[in-house]
Design a protein around this motif. Structure first.
Motif, PDB file in Angstrom:
ATOM      1  N   UNK A  39       1.773 -43.958  46.333  1.00 24.32           N
ATOM      2  CA  UNK A  39       2.618 -43.239  45.373  1.00 24.32           C
ATOM      3  C   UNK A  39       4.037 -43.223  45.940  1.00 24.32           C
ATOM      4  N   UNK A  40       4.960 -43.823  45.203  1.00 26.32           N
ATOM      5  CA  UNK A  40       6.350 -43.923  45.690  1.00 26.32           C
ATOM      6  C   UNK A  40       7.211 -42.824  45.094  1.00 26.32           C
ATOM      7  N   UNK A  41       8.197 -42.368  45.862  1.00 28.03           N
ATOM      8  CA  UNK A  41       9.226 -41.516  45.267  1.00 28.03           C
ATOM      9  C   UNK A  41      10.177 -42.438  44.495  1.00 28.03           C
ATOM     10  N   UNK A  42      10.927 -41.898  43.528  1.00 30.37           N
ATOM     11  CA  UNK A  42      11.769 -42.778  42.707  1.00 30.37           C
ATOM     12  C   UNK A  42      12.846 -43.528  43.491  1.00 30.37           C
ATOM     13  N   UNK A  43      13.350 -42.949  44.590  1.00 21.23           N
ATOM     14  CA  UNK A  43      14.368 -43.653  45.390  1.00 21.23           C
ATOM     15  C   UNK A  43      13.733 -44.865  46.062  1.00 21.23           C
ATOM     16  N   UNK A  44      12.540 -44.640  46.602  1.00 17.76           N
ATOM     17  CA  UNK A  44      11.827 -45.735  47.248  1.00 17.76           C
ATOM     18  C   UNK A  44      11.487 -46.814  46.224  1.00 17.76           C
ATOM     19  N   UNK A  45      11.154 -46.376  45.009  1.00 17.07           N
ATOM     20  CA  UNK A  45      10.818 -47.346  43.963  1.00 17.07           C
ATOM     21  C   UNK A  45      12.020 -48.237  43.642  1.00 17.07           C
ATOM     22  N   UNK A  46      13.213 -47.659  43.646  1.00 21.71           N
ATOM     23  CA  UNK A  46      14.425 -48.474  43.448  1.00 21.71           C
ATOM     24  C   UNK A  46      14.478 -49.548  44.544  1.00 21.71           C
ATOM     25  N   UNK A  47      14.194 -49.126  45.778  1.00 21.32           N
ATOM     26  CA  UNK A  47      14.213 -50.070  46.894  1.00 21.32           C
ATOM     27  C   UNK A  47      13.160 -51.162  46.739  1.00 21.32           C
ATOM     28  N   UNK A  48      11.966 -50.756  46.359  1.00 22.57           N
ATOM     29  CA  UNK A  48      10.871 -51.733  46.241  1.00 22.57           C
ATOM     30  C   UNK A  48      11.175 -52.746  45.140  1.00 22.57           C
ATOM     31  N   UNK A  49      11.724 -52.260  44.028  1.00 20.44           N
ATOM     32  CA  UNK A  49      12.065 -53.174  42.923  1.00 20.44           C
ATOM     33  C   UNK A  49      13.110 -54.202  43.389  1.00 20.44           C
ATOM     34  N   UNK A  50      14.150 -53.717  44.049  1.00 26.71           N
ATOM     35  CA  UNK A  50      15.218 -54.635  44.479  1.00 26.71           C
ATOM     36  C   UNK A  50      14.686 -55.563  45.583  1.00 26.71           C
ATOM     37  N   UNK A  51      13.878 -55.031  46.478  1.00 25.00           N
ATOM     38  CA  UNK A  51      13.312 -55.859  47.553  1.00 25.00           C
ATOM     39  C   UNK A  51      12.486 -56.999  46.983  1.00 25.00           C
ATOM     40  N   UNK A  71       7.996 -34.821  38.837  1.00 24.14           N
ATOM     41  CA  UNK A  71       8.096 -35.135  37.403  1.00 24.14           C
ATOM     42  C   UNK A  71       8.194 -36.643  37.183  1.00 24.14           C
ATOM     43  N   UNK A  72       9.020 -37.298  37.990  1.00 27.40           N
ATOM     44  CA  UNK A  72       9.166 -38.756  37.839  1.00 27.40           C
ATOM     45  C   UNK A  72       7.853 -39.463  38.172  1.00 27.40           C
ATOM     46  N   UNK A  73       7.184 -38.966  39.196  1.00 26.92           N
ATOM     47  CA  UNK A  73       5.917 -39.592  39.600  1.00 26.92           C
ATOM     48  C   UNK A  73       4.876 -39.449  38.487  1.00 26.92           C
ATOM     49  N   UNK A  74       4.815 -38.248  37.916  1.00 25.05           N
ATOM     50  CA  UNK A  74       3.849 -37.987  36.834  1.00 25.05           C
ATOM     51  C   UNK A  74       4.168 -38.869  35.623  1.00 25.05           C
ATOM     52  N   UNK A  75       5.459 -38.905  35.280  1.00 23.77           N
ATOM     53  CA  UNK A  75       5.870 -39.696  34.110  1.00 23.77           C
ATOM     54  C   UNK A  75       5.499 -41.170  34.287  1.00 23.77           C
ATOM     55  N   UNK A  76       5.658 -41.654  35.525  1.00 30.31           N
ATOM     56  CA  UNK A  76       5.435 -43.081  35.760  1.00 30.31           C
ATOM     57  C   UNK A  76       3.964 -43.427  35.892  1.00 30.31           C
ATOM     58  N   UNK A  77       3.215 -42.577  36.619  1.00 25.52           N
ATOM     59  CA  UNK A  77       1.872 -43.004  37.010  1.00 25.52           C
ATOM     60  C   UNK A  77       0.779 -42.071  36.545  1.00 25.52           C
ATOM     61  N   UNK A  78       1.170 -40.923  35.969  1.00 28.56           N
ATOM     62  CA  UNK A  78       0.164 -39.939  35.571  1.00 28.56           C
ATOM     63  C   UNK A  78      -0.395 -39.166  36.759  1.00 28.56           C
ATOM     64  N   UNK A  79       0.116 -39.455  37.960  1.00 30.13           N
ATOM     65  CA  UNK A  79      -0.419 -38.816  39.165  1.00 30.13           C
ATOM     66  C   UNK A  79       0.332 -37.529  39.492  1.00 30.13           C
ATOM     67  N   UNK A  80      -0.385 -36.553  40.053  1.00 30.53           N
ATOM     68  CA  UNK A  80       0.287 -35.386  40.629  1.00 30.53           C
ATOM     69  C   UNK A  80       0.758 -35.778  42.025  1.00 30.53           C
ATOM     70  N   UNK A  81       1.833 -35.155  42.454  1.00 31.13           N
ATOM     71  CA  UNK A  81       2.325 -35.429  43.812  1.00 31.13           C
ATOM     72  C   UNK A  81       2.427 -34.083  44.511  1.00 31.13           C
ATOM     73  N   UNK A  82       1.317 -33.586  45.065  1.00 34.63           N
ATOM     74  CA  UNK A  82       1.332 -32.225  45.613  1.00 34.63           C
ATOM     75  C   UNK A  82       2.142 -32.097  46.894  1.00 34.63           C
TER      76      UNK A  82
END
Ligand SMILES: Cc1ncc(COP(=O)(O)O)c(C=O)c1O
Ligand SMILES: N[C@@H](CCOP(=O)(O)O)C(=O)O
Length: 461
Positions: A381-393, A415-426
């Motif tokens: 489960x990625x945070x949105x900042x990391x996801x930006x990095x992974x996409x560009x990488x 919220x971003x994690x839930x919106x993207x993947x349906x997952x909770x990020x506790x």
């Protein structure tokens, strides 16, 4: 080891002086007069050492006489003792030749803890020796603030004021700043964007009467010590994947340019980094600058990765200083133009920058799609900042191992994690009651005089 200002018109300082000074008195940023280079055989000896030992090896040449050998070892040991992973910055494999460097195992769940915990210890040691009291003011788009509060809360010789853009940080980030109960912590919600908060902070440093009266200090990446601490994990990650015999590449989710500048320093020290890739969200000024050669600010647009919602990228000045052959007068001129909306980089300087960095951007849709895809294919489960990095990488993968910096824990952006993947990020259990704790903050207008008056009143200066 002496430190010089990027604008060429401030006194040269020792490491400790530069750390306690923050912004140079000519408005520039301190950089080492020369970067301590390390030989390949010295780098080859690093694998197998602990994170703390490698930190000592990286940091020692830059601090000179400011801290004794044993003192520095103790500072480093204390800084990382509270991290939740024995490796401090573990690598996980995401795909063929693509690795994530997890930088979120510190107390506030973001990469900022690596530097902030260290400089917290350095400040305490230096201030105790000098018998001084200081007033730290920081600007944050979410993560620097909580990391600074965590590092300095409850100390009797420090007040810490954090300016964050009202409504533009995640709920977890805000609560990390507003729920500490210590009297020396002051969370200030400012009207405007992170750029406004950082501009007011620099205004305070440039207002010498105020600066001297409150004994202003800075813990943003304005402070060279912050950048230095971040150099360490480039070495631990690269050497565990085969450097110096095998080069590696890094992709860095970027906003204020501090983290990627640390990678640039690691390369100058001799670490064989093939590509250093700047990854931006829709606030893509750095990507546009590399493409066009013009640094032209635009409006900051709120995004899913709020900590990177930045247009005036402070540390870009440091690399510009090198790109202009360390000509502080030209840098000062360009920074004056920046205040008027932007500047054009000379051909020689942009050639230098393009040789050092690649870049890319991820849109909001791409950020969400990356979180979803990586969860579905790897379970990460990625945070949105990391996801930006992974996409560009993913646009820069090749035969060289690519390491993307995972800069925050997904629980900071549920919220971003839930919106993207349906997952909770506790949140981790130690923070499970974050939303039950009372908040304490002061709302302030984006106005220098009002801010200074509030700070003076609270510190009695
Ligand atoms: C989670 C996260 N990722 C990336 C960044 C960008 O890092 P830098 O400002 O050093 O470029 C930040 C803010 O600093 C952040 O908090
Ligand atoms: N993204 C940062 C912005 C400030 O960056 P810094 O590295 O200069 O402290 C944040 O989270 O506050």
């Amino acid at each position: 080891m002496k430190y010089v200002s990027t604008r060429g018109n401030a006194p040269k300082l020792s490491f400790e002086e530069a750390m306690l000074t923050g912004l140079a008195r000519d408005g520039g940023l301190y950089v080492p007069q020369r970067v301590a280079e390390r030989r390949p055989d010295e780098i080859a000896a690093l694998p197998g050492m602990s994170y703390e030992e490698i930190a000592y090896w990286v940091i020692k040449p830059f601090v000179g006489e400011s801290f004794g050998d044993d003192e520095l070892r103790e500072i480093i040991a204390r800084a990382y003792a509270g991290f939740g992973h024995a490796a401090r910055a573990p690598l996980v494999q995401l795909g063929p030749n693509h690795f994530l460097l997890e930088l979120f195992h510190g107390p506030t769940l973001a990469f900022k803890d690596f530097a902030m915990q260290l400089i917290g210890q350095m400040f305490q040691t230096a201030l105790a020796r000098r018998g001084e009291r200081i007033c730290i003011v920081g600007a944050t788009s979410g993560d620097t603030g909580s990391a600074a509060i965590e590092a300095f809360r409850g100390l009797d010789n420090v007040d810490v004021f954090i300016l964050f853009p009202d409504g533009r940080v995640s709920d977890v980030q805000r609560r990390q700043m507003t729920t500490p109960t210590e009297a020396n912590v002051h969370a200030l919600a400012i009207d405007g964007t992170f750029d406004d908060a950082q501009a007011r902070l620099k205004d305070m440093f440039n207002h010498f009467e105020f600066r001297d009266a409150v004994k202003l200090a800075g813990v943003n990446s304005i402070n060279w010590a912050r950048v230095l601490a971040q150099v360490v994990y480039y070495f631990t990650a690269a050497t565990s994947l085969g450097a110096p015999l095998r080069p590696v590449s890094f992709t860095v989710p970027t906003g204020n340019f501090g983290d990627i500048f640390a990678g640039y320093i690691a390369r100058k020290m001799g670490l064989p980094i093939e590509k250093l890739v700047i990854a931006t969200n829709q606030n893509d000024i750095l990507h546009r600058t590399l493409a066009t050669g013009a640094y032209t600010t635009a409006e900051v647009v709120p995004s899913l990765s709020p900590s990177m919602d930045i247009q005036v990228s402070s540390n870009f000045e440091r690399v510009l200083f090198d790109a202009y052959g360390r000509d502080g007068v030209t840098v000062a001129d360009q920074m004056a133009d920046l205040a008027r909306g932007g500047f054009t980089i000379s051909q020689g300087a942009i050639d230098y920058l393009r040789a050092q960095f690649a870049s890319g951007r991820a849109s909001e849709e791409e950020t969400l799609a990356t979180i979803r895809e990586i969860f579905e294919t790897t379970g990460e489960v990625l945070c949105p900042h990391t996801a930006v990095g992974v996409k560009v990488a993913s646009e820069h993968l090749g035969t060289t191992p690519m390491i993307t910096l995972a800069t925050a824990h997904p629980a900071k952006f549920p919220d971003a994690v839930k919106q993207a993947s349906g997952q909770d990020a506790p949140l981790p259990p130690r923070m499970a009651d974050l939303f039950d704790r009372p908040e304490r903050m002061t709302h302030v207008p984006n106005d220098l005089a009002e801010l200074e008056a509030l700070i003076r009143e609270r510190v009695g200066a």
